[in-house]
Design an enzyme around this catalytic site. Structure first.
Site, short mmCIF file in Angstrom:
data_model
loop_
_atom_site.label_atom_id
_atom_site.label_comp_id
_atom_site.label_asym_id
_atom_site.label_seq_id
_atom_site.Cartn_x
_atom_site.Cartn_y
_atom_site.Cartn_z
N LYS A 19 5.47 2.45 4.95
CA LYS A 19 5.26 2.86 3.55
C LYS A 19 3.99 3.71 3.42
CE LYS A 19 5.09 -1.35 1.97
NZ LYS A 19 5.34 -2.07 3.22
N ARG A 95 6.69 -6.63 -5.64
CA ARG A 95 7.12 -7.43 -4.48
C ARG A 95 8.01 -8.58 -4.90
NH1 ARG A 95 3.49 -5.00 -0.88
NH2 ARG A 95 3.17 -6.45 0.80
N ARG A 129 -1.65 -1.19 15.29
CA ARG A 129 -2.24 -0.61 14.06
C ARG A 129 -3.75 -0.85 14.01
NH1 ARG A 129 0.21 -1.48 8.28
NH2 ARG A 129 0.46 -3.63 8.99
N ARG A 162 -6.15 -5.40 10.96
CA ARG A 162 -6.04 -6.19 9.74
C ARG A 162 -5.88 -7.66 10.09
NH1 ARG A 162 -1.83 -3.06 5.86
NH2 ARG A 162 -1.07 -5.19 5.64
N ARG A 173 5.13 -12.52 6.81
CA ARG A 173 5.30 -11.41 5.86
C ARG A 173 6.74 -10.86 5.92
NH1 ARG A 173 0.81 -7.87 8.12
NH2 ARG A 173 1.53 -6.28 6.69
P1 G5P Z 1 0.38 -4.18 2.01
O1 G5P Z 1 -0.88 -3.54 2.38
O2 G5P Z 1 1.24 -3.55 1.00
P2 G5P Z 1 2.65 -4.44 3.72
O3 G5P Z 1 2.77 -5.74 4.43
O4 G5P Z 1 3.66 -4.20 2.69
O5 G5P Z 1 1.13 -4.42 3.35
P3 G5P Z 1 1.88 -2.59 5.57
O6 G5P Z 1 1.60 -3.64 6.60
O7 G5P Z 1 0.75 -1.91 4.92
O8 G5P Z 1 2.84 -3.18 4.54
P4 G5P Z 1 3.34 -0.13 5.79
O9 G5P Z 1 2.42 0.49 4.81
O10 G5P Z 1 4.79 -0.26 5.41
O11 G5P Z 1 2.83 -1.54 6.28
O12 G5P Z 1 3.30 0.62 7.18
P5 G5P Z 1 2.22 1.65 7.77
O13 G5P Z 1 0.85 1.10 7.67
O14 G5P Z 1 2.50 3.03 7.25
O15 G5P Z 1 2.72 1.63 9.29
C1 G5P Z 1 2.53 0.48 10.09
C2 G5P Z 1 1.95 0.93 11.45
O16 G5P Z 1 2.95 1.65 12.15
C3 G5P Z 1 0.73 1.86 11.35
O17 G5P Z 1 -0.14 1.62 12.44
C4 G5P Z 1 1.35 3.27 11.50
O18 G5P Z 1 0.42 4.22 12.04
C5 G5P Z 1 2.47 2.96 12.47
N1 G5P Z 1 3.64 3.83 12.38
C6 G5P Z 1 4.20 4.44 11.29
N2 G5P Z 1 5.30 5.13 11.65
C7 G5P Z 1 5.46 4.93 12.99
C8 G5P Z 1 6.44 5.38 13.94
O19 G5P Z 1 7.37 6.10 13.62
N3 G5P Z 1 6.26 4.94 15.22
C9 G5P Z 1 5.22 4.13 15.61
N4 G5P Z 1 5.13 3.76 16.91
N5 G5P Z 1 4.29 3.70 14.75
C10 G5P Z 1 4.41 4.09 13.45
O20 G5P Z 1 0.11 -5.67 1.53
C11 G5P Z 1 -0.73 -6.51 2.27
C12 G5P Z 1 -0.78 -7.86 1.62
O21 G5P Z 1 -1.32 -7.75 0.32
C13 G5P Z 1 -0.66 -8.63 -0.58
C14 G5P Z 1 0.24 -9.50 0.28
O22 G5P Z 1 -0.52 -10.59 0.73
C15 G5P Z 1 0.56 -8.56 1.44
O23 G5P Z 1 0.96 -9.28 2.60
N6 G5P Z 1 0.06 -7.85 -1.58
C16 G5P Z 1 0.74 -8.35 -2.61
N7 G5P Z 1 0.96 -9.64 -2.99
C17 G5P Z 1 1.71 -9.81 -4.10
N8 G5P Z 1 2.24 -8.79 -4.81
C18 G5P Z 1 2.04 -7.49 -4.46
N9 G5P Z 1 2.59 -6.50 -5.17
C19 G5P Z 1 1.26 -7.24 -3.32
N10 G5P Z 1 0.87 -6.10 -2.70
C20 G5P Z 1 0.15 -6.48 -1.65
MG MG Z 2 0.67 -0.16 3.77
#
Ligand code: G5P
Ligand code: MG
Length: 223
Positions: A19, A95, A129, A162, A173
């Site tokens: 995302k 969420r 990451r 993280r 998660r």
């Molecule tokens: P977050 O911060 O919203 P998540 O768990 O939804 O966290 P996250 O982990 O941030 O999502 P993302 O944004 O979907 O993941 O993914 P990203 O960071 O872009 O990519 C992940 C990794 O893969 C990175 O290192 C990137 O460089 C790599 N990557 C991307 N594309 C590729 C690819 O094609 N190949 C490879 N090899 N790598 C790739 O929420 C965190 C916490 O906050 C709370 C919760 O506790 C949650 O767990 N929270 C909420 N709680 C309640 N309600 C809400 N609305 C909440 N929002 C957040």
């Molecule tokens: Mg994110």
């Protein structure tokens, strides 16, 4: 539909589905505001604000922040978006179905982008990451490595992993996402605003997202 001037949108997907990475490309290409609930939470936790301290115990072990606390944290930001002149993209909110209903009341969205990446691919990539806490910039040792290992490209400051990227938190998660996403996707499907994109890599998914969004809003940069 013809390309309009202002678009309210959000991006959904499991933790680690890309995302943040896809959002970064969207907001650069289509000139949008980007609001990430995770980035807001991590900043509040780092600054040890009262709400940040309350949220920390949920975030650090991979649980969702309860809806009432989450609304206190992000409500003013949502109200700001609802009256913004520019296009915007929300990342990580809603969420839960109650959060989706609150958003509908405050700032309804015209487009929902949902990323669908297999969980085994996600588990593998999250191990690599690294983030720059102050800016939220995200790197990956296999995908977009920093120019200098362990250092942010722009500031040279150290990168960190993280707290919630530990394997047991990632597993929790992903389980929570599996339970919670269905009713939200259904809600947006009923409103005819849902667009789903699947693939194993961001480079595979991104051109499809671009083509779709370009039917809704004029890109600032062509792909
Ligand atoms: P977050 O911060 O919203 P998540 O768990 O939804 O966290 P996250 O982990 O941030 O999502 P993302 O944004 O979907 O993941 O993914 P990203 O960071 O872009 O990519 C992940 C990794 O893969 C990175 O290192 C990137 O460089 C790599 N990557 C991307 N594309 C590729 C690819 O094609 N190949 C490879 N090899 N790598 C790739 O929420 C965190 C916490 O906050 C709370 C919760 O506790 C949650 O767990 N929270 C909420 N709680 C309640 N309600 C809400 N609305 C909440 N929002 C957040
Ligand atoms: Mg994110």
């Amino acid at each position: 539909m013809s390309a309009s001037r202002r678009l309210s949108s959000l991006i959904m997907g499991a933790p680690g589905s890309g995302k943040g990475t896809v959002s970064e490309r969207i907001v650069r290409t289509f000139d949008m505001l980007h609001v990430s609930s995770g980035d807001i939470l991590r900043k509040m936790i780092r600054d040890k604000t009262e709400l940040g301290v309350q949220a920390d115990k949920f975030v650090s072990n991979g649980q969702l922040v309860p809806d009432d606390l989450m609304l206190k944290i992000i409500g003013s930001e949502l109200r700001r978006l609802s009256s913004a002149d520019s296009s915007w993209l929300l990342d990580g909110f809603p969420r839960t179905k109650p959060q989706a209903l609150s958003l509908f009341e405050i700032a309804p969205v015209q487009v929902v982008i949902s990323l669908d990446v297999p969980f085994d691919v996600i588990i593998d990539r999250v191990k690599g990451r690294w983030i720059h806490p102050a800016s939220g910039r995200v790197y990956n040792t296999d995908f977009n490595a920093p120019k200098v290992a362990g250092r942010d490209d722009e500031t040279g400051e150290p990168l960190v992993q993280r707290e919630d990227d530990k394997p047991e938190s990632v597993k929790r998660r992903l389980e929570i996402y599996s339970q919670m996403a269905g009713p939200i996707l259904e809600f947006y499907g009923q409103q005819n605003v849902l667009a789903q994109f699947s693939g194993n890599t961001t480079n595979e998914i991104w051109p499809k997202v671009y083509e779709y969004l370009a039917t809704k809003i004029e890109p600032k940069e062509k792909l």
